[in-house]
Motif scaffolding. Sequence first.
Motif, PDB file in Angstrom:
ATOM      1  N   ALA A  70       0.831  -1.199   0.000  1.00 18.27           N
ATOM      2  CA  ALA A  70       0.000   0.000   0.000  1.00 18.27           C
ATOM      3  C   ALA A  70       0.868   1.253   0.000  1.00 18.27           C
ATOM      4  CB  ALA A  70      -0.931   0.001   1.213  1.00 18.27           C
ATOM      5  N   SER A  71       0.472   2.237  -0.808  1.00 19.95           N
ATOM      6  CA  SER A  71       1.125   3.540  -0.821  1.00 19.95           C
ATOM      7  C   SER A  71       0.286   4.513  -0.005  1.00 19.95           C
ATOM      8  CB  SER A  71       1.266   4.055  -2.253  1.00 19.95           C
ATOM      9  OG  SER A  71       2.042   3.171  -3.033  1.00 19.95           O
ATOM     10  N   THR A  72       0.944   5.355   0.790  1.00 19.97           N
ATOM     11  CA  THR A  72       0.257   6.293   1.669  1.00 19.97           C
ATOM     12  C   THR A  72       0.341   7.704   1.105  1.00 19.97           C
ATOM     13  OG1 THR A  72       0.746   4.945   3.620  1.00 19.97           O
ATOM     14  CG2 THR A  72       0.143   7.234   4.005  1.00 19.97           C
ATOM     15  N   TYR A  73      -0.789   8.419   1.147  1.00 19.41           N
ATOM     16  CA  TYR A  73      -0.844   9.800   0.676  1.00 19.41           C
ATOM     17  C   TYR A  73      -1.517  10.645   1.756  1.00 19.41           C
ATOM     18  CZ  TYR A  73      -0.175   7.304  -3.723  1.00 19.41           C
ATOM     19  OH  TYR A  73       0.293   6.463  -4.703  1.00 19.41           O
ATOM     20  N   LYS A  74      -0.965  11.847   2.004  1.00 21.79           N
ATOM     21  CA  LYS A  74      -1.467  12.688   3.083  1.00 21.79           C
ATOM     22  C   LYS A  74      -1.634  14.125   2.609  1.00 21.79           C
ATOM     23  CE  LYS A  74       1.007  10.051   6.657  1.00 21.79           C
ATOM     24  NZ  LYS A  74       1.976  10.134   7.778  1.00 21.79           N
ATOM     25  N   ALA A  75      -2.627  14.803   3.195  1.00 22.11           N
ATOM     26  CA  ALA A  75      -2.786  16.246   3.042  1.00 22.11           C
ATOM     27  C   ALA A  75      -2.809  16.849   4.440  1.00 22.11           C
ATOM     28  CB  ALA A  75      -4.071  16.591   2.288  1.00 22.11           C
ATOM     29  N   GLY A  76      -1.949  17.843   4.683  1.00 19.16           N
ATOM     30  CA  GLY A  76      -1.849  18.440   6.010  1.00 19.16           C
ATOM     31  C   GLY A  76      -2.952  19.448   6.269  1.00 19.16           C
ATOM     32  N   ILE A  77      -2.819  20.162   7.375  1.00 17.25           N
ATOM     33  CA  ILE A  77      -3.819  21.156   7.761  1.00 17.25           C
ATOM     34  C   ILE A  77      -3.856  22.279   6.716  1.00 17.25           C
ATOM     35  CG2 ILE A  77      -4.460  22.857   9.504  1.00 17.25           C
ATOM     36  CD1 ILE A  77      -3.107  21.087  11.577  1.00 17.25           C
ATOM     37  N   GLY A  78      -5.043  22.533   6.184  1.00 16.45           N
ATOM     38  CA  GLY A  78      -5.215  23.582   5.191  1.00 16.45           C
ATOM     39  C   GLY A  78      -4.763  23.209   3.794  1.00 16.45           C
ATOM     40  N   GLU A  79      -4.296  21.987   3.591  1.00 18.90           N
ATOM     41  CA  GLU A  79      -3.814  21.559   2.281  1.00 18.90           C
ATOM     42  C   GLU A  79      -4.881  20.787   1.519  1.00 18.90           C
ATOM     43  OE1 GLU A  79       0.969  20.879   3.050  1.00 18.90           O
ATOM     44  OE2 GLU A  79      -0.364  19.156   2.983  1.00 18.90           O
ATOM     45  N   ARG A  80      -4.761  20.808   0.187  1.00 13.26           N
ATOM     46  CA  ARG A  80      -5.490  19.899  -0.687  1.00 13.26           C
ATOM     47  C   ARG A  80      -4.459  19.287  -1.616  1.00 13.26           C
ATOM     48  NH1 ARG A  80      -8.646  24.310  -1.593  1.00 13.26           N
ATOM     49  NH2 ARG A  80      -8.301  24.229  -3.838  1.00 13.26           N
ATOM     50  N   LYS A  81      -4.596  18.010  -1.878  1.00 13.19           N
ATOM     51  CA  LYS A  81      -3.575  17.327  -2.674  1.00 13.19           C
ATOM     52  C   LYS A  81      -4.232  16.472  -3.743  1.00 13.19           C
ATOM     53  CE  LYS A  81       0.145  15.968  -0.732  1.00 13.19           C
ATOM     54  NZ  LYS A  81       1.166  15.296   0.108  1.00 13.19           N
ATOM     55  N   ASP A  82      -3.688  16.540  -4.972  1.00 12.57           N
ATOM     56  CA  ASP A  82      -4.136  15.701  -6.076  1.00 12.57           C
ATOM     57  C   ASP A  82      -3.235  14.467  -6.154  1.00 12.57           C
ATOM     58  OD1 ASP A  82      -6.104  17.493  -6.752  1.00 12.57           O
ATOM     59  OD2 ASP A  82      -4.873  18.524  -8.238  1.00 12.57           O
ATOM     60  N   VAL A  83      -3.862  13.297  -6.307  1.00 10.72           N
ATOM     61  CA  VAL A  83      -3.121  12.037  -6.370  1.00 10.72           C
ATOM     62  C   VAL A  83      -3.557  11.269  -7.611  1.00 10.72           C
ATOM     63  CG1 VAL A  83      -2.634   9.825  -5.235  1.00 10.72           C
ATOM     64  CG2 VAL A  83      -2.933  11.902  -3.858  1.00 10.72           C
ATOM     65  N   ALA A  84      -2.610  10.872  -8.440  1.00 14.13           N
ATOM     66  CA  ALA A  84      -2.882  10.021  -9.596  1.00 14.13           C
ATOM     67  C   ALA A  84      -2.525   8.584  -9.219  1.00 14.13           C
ATOM     68  CB  ALA A  84      -2.060  10.475 -10.798  1.00 14.13           C
ATOM     69  N   LEU A  85      -3.515   7.713  -9.211  1.00 17.03           N
ATOM     70  CA  LEU A  85      -3.284   6.325  -8.848  1.00 17.03           C
ATOM     71  C   LEU A  85      -2.761   5.528 -10.047  1.00 17.03           C
ATOM     72  CD1 LEU A  85      -6.445   5.609  -6.664  1.00 17.03           C
ATOM     73  CD2 LEU A  85      -4.162   6.352  -5.929  1.00 17.03           C
ATOM     74  N   ALA A  86      -2.139   4.401  -9.749  1.00 16.54           N
ATOM     75  CA  ALA A  86      -1.495   3.600 -10.795  1.00 16.54           C
ATOM     76  C   ALA A  86      -2.488   3.071 -11.825  1.00 16.54           C
ATOM     77  CB  ALA A  86      -0.734   2.441 -10.154  1.00 16.54           C
ATOM     78  N   ASP A  87      -3.758   2.883 -11.422  1.00 15.75           N
ATOM     79  CA  ASP A  87      -4.745   2.321 -12.350  1.00 15.75           C
ATOM     80  C   ASP A  87      -5.365   3.376 -13.255  1.00 15.75           C
ATOM     81  OD1 ASP A  87      -6.239   3.553 -10.260  1.00 15.75           O
ATOM     82  OD2 ASP A  87      -7.986   2.381 -10.883  1.00 15.75           O
ATOM     83  N   GLY A  88      -4.968   4.634 -13.093  1.00 18.90           N
ATOM     84  CA  GLY A  88      -5.539   5.706 -13.905  1.00 18.90           C
ATOM     85  C   GLY A  88      -6.626   6.486 -13.202  1.00 18.90           C
ATOM     86  N   SER A  89      -7.019   6.060 -12.007  1.00 20.51           N
ATOM     87  CA  SER A  89      -8.013   6.810 -11.231  1.00 20.51           C
ATOM     88  C   SER A  89      -7.362   8.038 -10.607  1.00 20.51           C
ATOM     89  CB  SER A  89      -8.603   5.922 -10.133  1.00 20.51           C
ATOM     90  OG  SER A  89      -9.301   4.825 -10.689  1.00 20.51           O
ATOM     91  N   HIS A  90      -8.209   8.991 -10.200  1.00 21.22           N
ATOM     92  CA  HIS A  90      -7.730  10.258  -9.655  1.00 21.22           C
ATOM     93  C   HIS A  90      -8.370  10.495  -8.295  1.00 21.22           C
ATOM     94  CE1 HIS A  90      -6.393  14.435  -9.573  1.00 21.22           C
ATOM     95  NE2 HIS A  90      -7.634  14.793  -9.287  1.00 21.22           N
ATOM     96  N   VAL A  91      -7.565  11.005  -7.346  1.00 25.90           N
ATOM     97  CA  VAL A  91      -8.047  11.288  -5.992  1.00 25.90           C
ATOM     98  C   VAL A  91      -7.656  12.706  -5.611  1.00 25.90           C
ATOM     99  CG1 VAL A  91      -8.050  10.573  -3.568  1.00 25.90           C
ATOM    100  CG2 VAL A  91      -7.696   8.866  -5.361  1.00 25.90           C
ATOM    101  N   GLU A  92      -8.600  13.433  -4.993  1.00 27.07           N
ATOM    102  CA  GLU A  92      -8.299  14.731  -4.393  1.00 27.07           C
ATOM    103  C   GLU A  92      -8.478  14.597  -2.886  1.00 27.07           C
ATOM    104  OE1 GLU A  92     -10.233  18.169  -6.098  1.00 27.07           O
ATOM    105  OE2 GLU A  92     -10.533  17.085  -7.986  1.00 27.07           O
ATOM    106  N   LEU A  93      -7.426  14.909  -2.141  1.00 25.75           N
ATOM    107  CA  LEU A  93      -7.479  14.843  -0.684  1.00 25.75           C
ATOM    108  C   LEU A  93      -7.794  16.217  -0.119  1.00 25.75           C
ATOM    109  CD1 LEU A  93      -4.382  12.623   0.207  1.00 25.75           C
ATOM    110  CD2 LEU A  93      -6.761  11.935  -0.031  1.00 25.75           C
ATOM    111  N   ASN A  94      -8.718  16.245   0.842  1.00 24.52           N
ATOM    112  CA  ASN A  94      -9.029  17.481   1.542  1.00 24.52           C
ATOM    113  C   ASN A  94      -8.089  17.635   2.742  1.00 24.52           C
ATOM    114  OD1 ASN A  94     -10.314  19.858   2.154  1.00 24.52           O
ATOM    115  ND2 ASN A  94     -12.225  18.933   2.827  1.00 24.52           N
ATOM    116  N   THR A  95      -8.250  18.712   3.479  1.00 22.56           N
ATOM    117  CA  THR A  95      -7.417  18.988   4.638  1.00 22.56           C
ATOM    118  C   THR A  95      -7.432  17.839   5.643  1.00 22.56           C
ATOM    119  OG1 THR A  95      -7.070  20.556   6.457  1.00 22.56           O
ATOM    120  CG2 THR A  95      -9.335  20.142   5.821  1.00 22.56           C
TER     121      THR A  95
END
Length: 329
Positions: free
Chosen positions: A109-134
């Motif tokens: 498993a790969s871990t992805y984090k967004a800190g306080i006040g951050e938003r982060k875009d993550v491109a997964l290996a299968d082509g799916s897309h994730v946006e992380l909120n604060t």
Amino acid sequence: MSRAEETADTAAAWIIRRENGDWSDEDQAALDAWLAASDGNKAAYWRLKHSWKEADRIGALGIAAVPTAPRKALARYGMPVALAASLVAAFWIGAIPFLSEPSAPKLVASTYKAGIGERKDVALADGSHVELNTRSVIRAASTSGHRDIWLDEGEAYFEVKHDPRRPFVVHAGARTVTVLGTKFSVRRDGGDVSVSVLEGRVRIDENPAKDGRPASTTTITGGMSAISEGRSTLVTQRSEERVESALAWRDGMLSFDRTTLADAAAEFNRYHRRPVIVTDPGAAGIRIGGTFQASNVEAFARLLRDAYGLHVEIAPDAIKISSQGVTAL
């Protein structure tokens, strides 16, 4: 004691702790950390967990020779010795081909984090897309037959690449959300889980109950939301506006509709280290509506002062709001 026996001992202890019913969010976080530490931990835990259902059958076969360390771990957590023996035997019999087969796929498993006040875009290996909120943490893993996300904390928006051969599953507390191809968000607040679907269709499953009762299943489609708390799941009527409001954070905004000031302050506090503190019940119960910039908490406080006549104290360590000196609200 060998390393494999130590791992089995620990896995057994975790399972019995969960079965005893005294399980907290802190316990879940500790278990997640232990599982993430190594593939061997995952293998031991899930093999033993699946073997739970086979324990009675194995015991009926008269199998008595089991490793002593896991037996002691089970007994230490209150499991009768006979059942402990059958359960651990089920693990060791079932684990032999799993652990010895060199071609068995490893779940990393790969871990992805967004800190306080951050938003982060993550491109997964299968082509799916994730946006992380604060304040959000996810773990992602995929195999040739499955795609799994663990939402450990916070909120995430998913745009899932359609692949009917590999279901996309989000694990959030006591719920799993299964999709094939869709756009949706999942938010986890301790044991509460909220799901909002922008497009497509998702299935929300309650994790299997310890007492054997049937687990609940709920399906929602685009424009619908569901909120799960404990054993209950509330599905809202179809409302694109409600879903858009729930996803306003993707544009850096917070949207409230007759939300108490106490809840609105708590939502702002997810985005800032300097908290908003509502100091008295009179102010806390005021219901507000509108859309606000998540990053500008001082502007939010000034609007409360101007619109409701509330007393606002802006300091470096906190923003305090009260009805002090206000004759009418």
